[in-house]
Design an enzyme around this catalytic site. Structure first.
Site, PDB file in Angstrom:
ATOM      1  N   GLU A   1      81.192  68.262  34.116  1.00 14.50           N
ATOM      2  CA  GLU A   1      81.072  67.015  34.790  1.00 14.50           C
ATOM      3  C   GLU A   1      80.947  65.994  33.846  1.00 14.50           C
ATOM      4  O   GLU A   1      79.669  65.786  33.193  1.00 14.50           O
ATOM      5  CB  GLU A   1      79.778  67.210  35.680  1.00 14.50           C
ATOM      6  CG  GLU A   1      79.529  65.922  36.739  1.00 14.50           C
ATOM      7  CD  GLU A   1      78.297  65.900  37.883  1.00 14.50           C
ATOM      8  OE1 GLU A   1      78.784  66.582  38.910  1.00 14.50           O
ATOM      9  OE2 GLU A   1      77.275  65.974  37.259  1.00 14.50           O
TER      10      GLU A   1
ATOM     11  N   CYS B   1      78.156  68.283  30.502  1.00 13.51           N
ATOM     12  CA  CYS B   1      77.925  67.202  31.047  1.00 13.51           C
ATOM     13  C   CYS B   1      77.508  65.998  30.134  1.00 13.51           C
ATOM     14  O   CYS B   1      76.755  66.233  29.394  1.00 13.51           O
ATOM     15  CB  CYS B   1      76.464  67.402  32.124  1.00 13.51           C
ATOM     16  SG  CYS B   1      76.140  66.295  33.286  1.00 13.51           S
TER      17      CYS B   1
ATOM     18  N   TYR C   1      81.469  61.606  32.840  1.00 10.32           N
ATOM     19  CA  TYR C   1      81.588  60.331  33.485  1.00 10.32           C
ATOM     20  C   TYR C   1      82.040  58.952  32.544  1.00 10.32           C
ATOM     21  O   TYR C   1      81.823  59.291  31.400  1.00 10.32           O
ATOM     22  CB  TYR C   1      80.297  59.997  34.354  1.00 10.32           C
ATOM     23  CG  TYR C   1      79.133  60.300  33.510  1.00 10.32           C
ATOM     24  CD1 TYR C   1      78.455  59.485  32.484  1.00 10.32           C
ATOM     25  CD2 TYR C   1      78.633  61.504  33.756  1.00 10.32           C
ATOM     26  CE1 TYR C   1      77.400  59.813  31.878  1.00 10.32           C
ATOM     27  CE2 TYR C   1      77.361  62.084  33.157  1.00 10.32           C
ATOM     28  CZ  TYR C   1      76.814  61.109  32.001  1.00 10.32           C
ATOM     29  OH  TYR C   1      75.821  61.449  31.320  1.00 10.32           O
TER      30      TYR C   1
ATOM     31  N   TYR D   1      74.529  59.590  40.280  1.00 12.63           N
ATOM     32  CA  TYR D   1      73.738  60.101  39.081  1.00 12.63           C
ATOM     33  C   TYR D   1      73.537  61.443  39.363  1.00 12.63           C
ATOM     34  O   TYR D   1      73.120  61.876  40.333  1.00 12.63           O
ATOM     35  CB  TYR D   1      72.563  59.043  39.340  1.00 12.63           C
ATOM     36  CG  TYR D   1      72.764  57.715  38.766  1.00 12.63           C
ATOM     37  CD1 TYR D   1      72.696  57.254  37.349  1.00 12.63           C
ATOM     38  CD2 TYR D   1      72.833  56.760  39.783  1.00 12.63           C
ATOM     39  CE1 TYR D   1      72.914  55.912  37.129  1.00 12.63           C
ATOM     40  CE2 TYR D   1      73.374  55.446  39.494  1.00 12.63           C
ATOM     41  CZ  TYR D   1      72.951  55.117  37.978  1.00 12.63           C
ATOM     42  OH  TYR D   1      73.284  54.042  37.567  1.00 12.63           O
ATOM     43  N   SER D   2      73.564  62.292  38.550  1.00 18.63           N
ATOM     44  CA  SER D   2      73.152  63.787  38.421  1.00 18.63           C
ATOM     45  C   SER D   2      71.754  63.529  38.624  1.00 18.63           C
ATOM     46  O   SER D   2      70.850  62.908  37.916  1.00 18.63           O
ATOM     47  CB  SER D   2      73.503  64.591  36.981  1.00 18.63           C
ATOM     48  OG  SER D   2      74.875  64.666  36.978  1.00 18.63           O
TER      49      SER D   2
END
Length: 378
Positions: free
Chosen positions: A376, A336, A378, A155-156
């Site tokens: 980034e 992101c 996911y 988790y960022s």
């Protein structure tokens, strides 16, 4: 509102004027600092009556604009001394056991799904830099590996290195609860829900959580030039690292980092109720209009120029000339969020480049070479 002897007095202060506000001289912390202070006795007039207070009041003289722009002191400032970011201080086989401080729902009732802001106390033992991630190991057994723990979920981190309490002891995560609905019945199938996201969103203050990391260098905020331009593009919980950047730029009084450049945030979510940290970002617009821009893409409420749903790539295209000019001048650009965001964005950037007579492939290669391109997903 000022409170004295059971009565309330409403104070009206003209914007932009210098004013004196009296506050009780009680013990406690004040995050704002002001230039002129003095101690005086005070009396309050209430509907023709004068009430003399036995308390001392501290007179704080400042302009409203000055007060609004005062930044929060942070500590320990030794967190600025490291030359390299901390990496993998705790690994999956030996995670750090931290404590949940709070879990707060971030979105309104009309948002599709639930997103939570989760504050975790690591006691200063798992330091990190803005743009890094924590690994979380949810409790229980890995169904694919009986007897083994669950795999790590990344988790960022959604706070600066000082955390939401500004003391270097906490970190915040922005987590969307992953819920699975059967496409045939339309009912939730809890057996297929996200294990880690539901664990975090269901956590209570005092619960323990296993941390790994921190990890990641791609999304670190470059600080060699405090006057640089940073273009940030987020969808949903991809806002996490950018919240950390912006708090460092505009909220915290960091002795070694005085931001004077431009931060431009694009946030894509479904609707107004889905906006994340909107109050914080709006306050930066008011307080730092020359250094911050904020554009929202609300897919269920706004329309793009073709009449379709408004996504972040449509906002990028809307401002493409300006964005390309800033990139040519050395701006950093960050992405992101869910990996599904990138094809649409890349296609838009390629189309805009071709319209400008440029090769997107060559431009992208140059951006990567110059370390201006940060992704980034996911």
């Amino acid at each position: 509102m000022a409170r004295a002897l059971g009565a309330q007095i409403s104070l009206s202060v003209p914007v932009g004027s210098d004013s004196c506000i009296r506050t009780p001289a009680s013990k406690g912390h004040n995050n704002l600092s002001f230039h002129h202070t003095s101690w005086v006795s005070t009396s309050l007039e209430l509907k023709g009556r004068t009430i003399r207070s036995k308390y001392q009041y501290k007179v704080l003289c400042m302009s409203v604009q000055e007060a609004r722009k005062s930044k929060v002191a942070v500590n320990p400032i030794e967190l600025e001394d490291a030359k390299e970011p901390p990496l993998n201080l705790y690994k999956p086989k030996e995670p750090y056991t931290a404590t949940i401080v709070s879990v707060e729902r971030l979105v309104g009732p009309k948002a599709p799904g639930e997103t939570c802001h989760i504050v975790i106390d690591h006691g200063g033992n798992v330091p990190y830099w803005e743009g890094q991630s924590y690994g979380i190991i949810p409790p229980g057994e890995n169904p694919k590996k009986p007897g083994a723990p669950h795999n790590v979920r990344l988790y960022s981190i959604a706070s600066t290195r000082y955390g939401d309490s500004f003391d270097g002891k906490t970190a915040s995560l922005c987590v969307r609860r992953a819920v699975y609905y059967d496409p045939e019945t339309g009912k939730e199938d809890s057996s297929k829900n996200g294990i880690c996201s539901n664990f975090l969103c269901d956590s209570k203050p005092g619960d323990k959580v296993k941390l790994t990391g921190p990890s990641g260098k791609i999304m670190l905020l470059p600080e060699d030039d405090p006057n640089a331009t940073h273009i940030m593009i987020a969808t949903g919980t991809g806002i996490a690292p950018f919240r950390g950047y912006l708090r460092r730029m505009f909220m915290e009084s960091v002795p070694k980092y005085k931001f004077g450049g431009l931060a431009w945030l694009f946030l894509g979510v479904a609707n107004t109720d889905s906006l994340l940290y909107d109050d914080e970002f709006t306050s930066y617009l008011q307080d730092f209009p020359g250094n911050f821009r904020y554009d929202r893409a609300l897919s269920r409420e706004q329309r793009n120029k073709s009449g379709g749903k408004m996504y972040v790539q449509d906002k990028i295209e809307e401002y493409s000339d300006e964005i390309f000019k800033l990139l040519d001048e050395g701006a950093h650009i960050y992405f992101c969020g869910l990996k599904g965001m990138m094809p649409g964005i890349q296609n838009t950037l390629k189309r805009v480049a071709e319209q400008r007579g440029e090769s997107w492939e060559e431009k992208l290669s140059q951006l990567r070479k110059n370390k201006q391109w940060h992704v980034e997903v996911y």
